[in-house]
Enzyme design. Sequence first.
Site, mmCIF file in Angstrom:
data_model
loop_
_atom_site.group_PDB
_atom_site.id
_atom_site.type_symbol
_atom_site.label_atom_id
_atom_site.label_comp_id
_atom_site.label_asym_id
_atom_site.label_seq_id
_atom_site.Cartn_x
_atom_site.Cartn_y
_atom_site.Cartn_z
ATOM 1 N N LYS A 153 -22.200 -49.087 -4.489
ATOM 2 C CA LYS A 153 -22.592 -49.403 -5.876
ATOM 3 C C LYS A 153 -22.087 -48.279 -6.770
ATOM 4 C CE LYS A 153 -26.604 -52.320 -5.287
ATOM 5 N NZ LYS A 153 -26.188 -52.694 -3.933
ATOM 6 N N ASP A 194 -19.772 -53.218 -4.760
ATOM 7 C CA ASP A 194 -20.837 -54.158 -5.153
ATOM 8 C C ASP A 194 -20.801 -54.399 -6.663
ATOM 9 O OD1 ASP A 194 -21.844 -54.374 -2.597
ATOM 10 O OD2 ASP A 194 -23.584 -53.100 -2.934
ATOM 11 N N GLN A 199 -20.246 -62.486 -9.347
ATOM 12 C CA GLN A 199 -21.557 -63.156 -9.338
ATOM 13 C C GLN A 199 -21.452 -64.505 -10.043
ATOM 14 O OE1 GLN A 199 -22.702 -59.816 -11.578
ATOM 15 N NE2 GLN A 199 -24.176 -59.035 -10.101
ATOM 16 N N ARG A 244 -15.841 -60.992 -2.649
ATOM 17 C CA ARG A 244 -17.138 -61.519 -2.220
ATOM 18 C C ARG A 244 -17.742 -62.292 -3.391
ATOM 19 N NH1 ARG A 244 -21.326 -56.989 -1.542
ATOM 20 N NH2 ARG A 244 -20.201 -56.542 0.383
ATOM 21 N N ALA A 297 -27.994 -61.187 -8.395
ATOM 22 C CA ALA A 297 -29.366 -60.821 -8.037
ATOM 23 C C ALA A 297 -30.159 -60.149 -9.148
ATOM 24 C CB ALA A 297 -29.327 -59.901 -6.817
ATOM 25 N N ARG A 342 -35.295 -56.963 -5.373
ATOM 26 C CA ARG A 342 -34.402 -58.116 -5.586
ATOM 27 C C ARG A 342 -34.603 -59.151 -4.479
ATOM 28 N NH1 ARG A 342 -31.257 -53.877 -7.304
ATOM 29 N NH2 ARG A 342 -29.977 -53.707 -5.435
HETATM 30 P P1 FDA Z 1 -30.825 -68.620 -2.454
HETATM 31 O O1 FDA Z 1 -31.514 -67.477 -3.089
HETATM 32 O O2 FDA Z 1 -30.905 -69.951 -3.083
HETATM 33 O O3 FDA Z 1 -31.339 -68.709 -0.955
HETATM 34 C C1 FDA Z 1 -30.949 -69.740 -0.068
HETATM 35 C C2 FDA Z 1 -31.844 -69.672 1.162
HETATM 36 O O4 FDA Z 1 -31.618 -68.446 1.851
HETATM 37 C C3 FDA Z 1 -33.332 -69.633 0.843
HETATM 38 O O5 FDA Z 1 -33.836 -70.929 0.720
HETATM 39 C C4 FDA Z 1 -33.889 -68.888 2.028
HETATM 40 O O6 FDA Z 1 -33.952 -69.737 3.146
HETATM 41 C C5 FDA Z 1 -32.827 -67.877 2.310
HETATM 42 N N1 FDA Z 1 -33.087 -66.604 1.585
HETATM 43 C C6 FDA Z 1 -32.450 -66.172 0.457
HETATM 44 N N2 FDA Z 1 -32.901 -64.950 0.092
HETATM 45 C C7 FDA Z 1 -33.835 -64.623 0.993
HETATM 46 C C8 FDA Z 1 -34.659 -63.474 1.157
HETATM 47 N N3 FDA Z 1 -34.608 -62.445 0.328
HETATM 48 N N4 FDA Z 1 -35.520 -63.449 2.205
HETATM 49 C C9 FDA Z 1 -35.585 -64.471 3.073
HETATM 50 N N5 FDA Z 1 -34.821 -65.595 2.958
HETATM 51 C C10 FDA Z 1 -33.972 -65.673 1.946
HETATM 52 N N6 FDA Z 1 -25.896 -59.716 -5.579
HETATM 53 C C11 FDA Z 1 -25.387 -59.021 -6.616
HETATM 54 O O7 FDA Z 1 -25.800 -59.232 -7.762
HETATM 55 N N7 FDA Z 1 -24.420 -58.078 -6.386
HETATM 56 C C12 FDA Z 1 -23.918 -57.835 -5.148
HETATM 57 O O8 FDA Z 1 -23.045 -56.974 -4.997
HETATM 58 C C13 FDA Z 1 -24.440 -58.577 -4.067
HETATM 59 N N8 FDA Z 1 -23.987 -58.388 -2.781
HETATM 60 C C14 FDA Z 1 -24.385 -59.248 -1.795
HETATM 61 C C15 FDA Z 1 -23.819 -59.173 -0.521
HETATM 62 C C16 FDA Z 1 -24.133 -60.097 0.442
HETATM 63 C C17 FDA Z 1 -23.475 -60.018 1.788
HETATM 64 C C18 FDA Z 1 -25.081 -61.125 0.156
HETATM 65 C C19 FDA Z 1 -25.425 -62.176 1.176
HETATM 66 C C20 FDA Z 1 -25.682 -61.174 -1.072
HETATM 67 C C21 FDA Z 1 -25.358 -60.242 -2.043
HETATM 68 N N9 FDA Z 1 -25.970 -60.280 -3.287
HETATM 69 C C22 FDA Z 1 -25.445 -59.522 -4.313
HETATM 70 C C23 FDA Z 1 -27.223 -61.080 -3.487
HETATM 71 C C24 FDA Z 1 -26.941 -62.473 -4.018
HETATM 72 O O9 FDA Z 1 -26.480 -62.387 -5.342
HETATM 73 C C25 FDA Z 1 -28.202 -63.345 -3.977
HETATM 74 O O10 FDA Z 1 -29.173 -62.769 -4.803
HETATM 75 C C26 FDA Z 1 -28.793 -63.530 -2.587
HETATM 76 O O11 FDA Z 1 -27.790 -63.677 -1.627
HETATM 77 C C27 FDA Z 1 -29.673 -64.799 -2.527
HETATM 78 O O12 FDA Z 1 -28.923 -65.924 -2.887
HETATM 79 P P2 FDA Z 1 -28.450 -67.076 -1.856
HETATM 80 O O13 FDA Z 1 -27.034 -67.390 -2.186
HETATM 81 O O14 FDA Z 1 -28.684 -66.669 -0.475
HETATM 82 O O15 FDA Z 1 -29.273 -68.353 -2.293
#
Ligand code: FDA
Length: 311
Positions: free
Chosen positions: A100, A137, A166, A187, A192, A291
Site C-alpha cells: 500500500k 494495492d 476497483q 488485479r 473496499a 474492511r
Molecule cells: P462480496 O463482498 O460480494 O462477497 C462475495 C462472497 O464472498 C460473500 O457472499 C461471502 O461468501 C464471501 N466473503 C466476502 N467477504 C468476506 C469476508 N470478509 N469474510 C467472509 N466471507 C466473505 N480492495 C481494495 O479496495 N483495494 C485493494 O487493493 C484490494 N485488494 C484485494 C486483493 C484480493 C486478493 C482480494 C480478494 C480483495 C481485495 N480487495 C481490495 C477487497 C475487495 O475490494 C472486496 O472488498 C472484497 O474482496 C469483497 O468483495 P467480493 O468480490 O469478494 O464480493
Amino acid sequence: MSLLRQPILLLARSDRVKRLAETLPVASRMVAGYVPGEGVEDAVAAAAALSTDGLGVSLDFLGEDTRDRGQADATVAAYVELLRRLSERGLHHRAEVSVKLTAVGLALPDDGPGIALENARIICRAARNAGTTVTIDMEEHTTTDATLGILRELRKDFPETGAVLQAYLHRTEADCRALAYEGSRVRLCKGAYAESEEVAFTDRLEIDKSFVRCLKVLMNGQGHPMVATHDPRLVEIALVLASRNGRPRGSYEFQMLYGVRPEEQRRLSAAGESVRVYVPYGGQWYGYLMRRLAERPGNLSLFVSSLLSKK
Ligand code: FDA
C-alpha cells in the site's frame, strides 16, 4: 451494498473504536480468521503451507496511512526482510508481495508521492533480486491518480509490477482499457472503502455489473487479469470470459483473501486454475479487519464477543 457496510466503515474511523479493537490479541478468533500472525515467520509459514497446497500467495505487511517517515522506512525494511526470507526458503516462485503506497509514505506532508515512489522502487528491486514481483494495492479514490502515476513510473524499470483497479469507481472501465496491454498484471476487485455516489457505484448490483464490464475489457486485452473476488457468480463469469477469449489457464488468475472461502480456493486450484491467496500479516491489522467486517456484517456478533472475552 449491505446497509451496514458504510456505517461500519465510518465507525471504523473513530479513535475510540480503534483503541478498543486493538486490545484484542492477534490470536483472537476474529483477527486470526483473517491474519495468520504478526511476525515475518508467521507470514513465511502461511506462505509455505499455501504453496504446499498448490496455491500462489501475495503477502501484505499490514499498515496504511502513515504520517511518520520512520514508520514508512520501517515498512520498507520489513518488505526487504520478508523478500529475503521468501527467497531463502525457495518460496519466491509462488509468493509475491502487495504494497500500500500510504504505508510507504504517500500521505507524508513533504513530497509524499516522491517518497512513496522511491520506497516502492526499493521494494520492487528487492523483489526482482528475490525472483518475484510486487503488486501495488489500491486505496481510497483520493489516491487513485497518484497511485496510477507511481505505477507508471515503477513500470519503466519494473514492468512486472502489478496494478489494482476497483470496479466500484466510475472511472475504472476506462482505467482497465488503459492498462490492458501486454505484460500488464491487473488485479480487479470490487473495492473496499467508503466512497460516495459522486465517484463510485454504491448499489451492489451496479458494482457487480461494472465488475463484469471491466473484466470483459481485461480478458479481451493483452495483459494478465487477476480476478480478485469471492463472489461465486463473478468467478463463473470470469471462467466463461476466459474461455470465450481463448485464454489458456495461467494467462489469468483468481485471487482471494486468506481465510475467506478457503475451500473454494482449493476447488478452483484442483480444477487447474491459477489461484493466489492474499495474506496480510503484522501488528497493524485494524483497518484491514474493519474492511473485512464491513463486507461481512454477520461477523459483527463474533467481533463484539471477541472484544468482550478478549479471545
Ligand atoms: P462480496 O463482498 O460480494 O462477497 C462475495 C462472497 O464472498 C460473500 O457472499 C461471502 O461468501 C464471501 N466473503 C466476502 N467477504 C468476506 C469476508 N470478509 N469474510 C467472509 N466471507 C466473505 N480492495 C481494495 O479496495 N483495494 C485493494 O487493493 C484490494 N485488494 C484485494 C486483493 C484480493 C486478493 C482480494 C480478494 C480483495 C481485495 N480487495 C481490495 C477487497 C475487495 O475490494 C472486496 O472488498 C472484497 O474482496 C469483497 O468483495 P467480493 O468480490 O469478494 O464480493
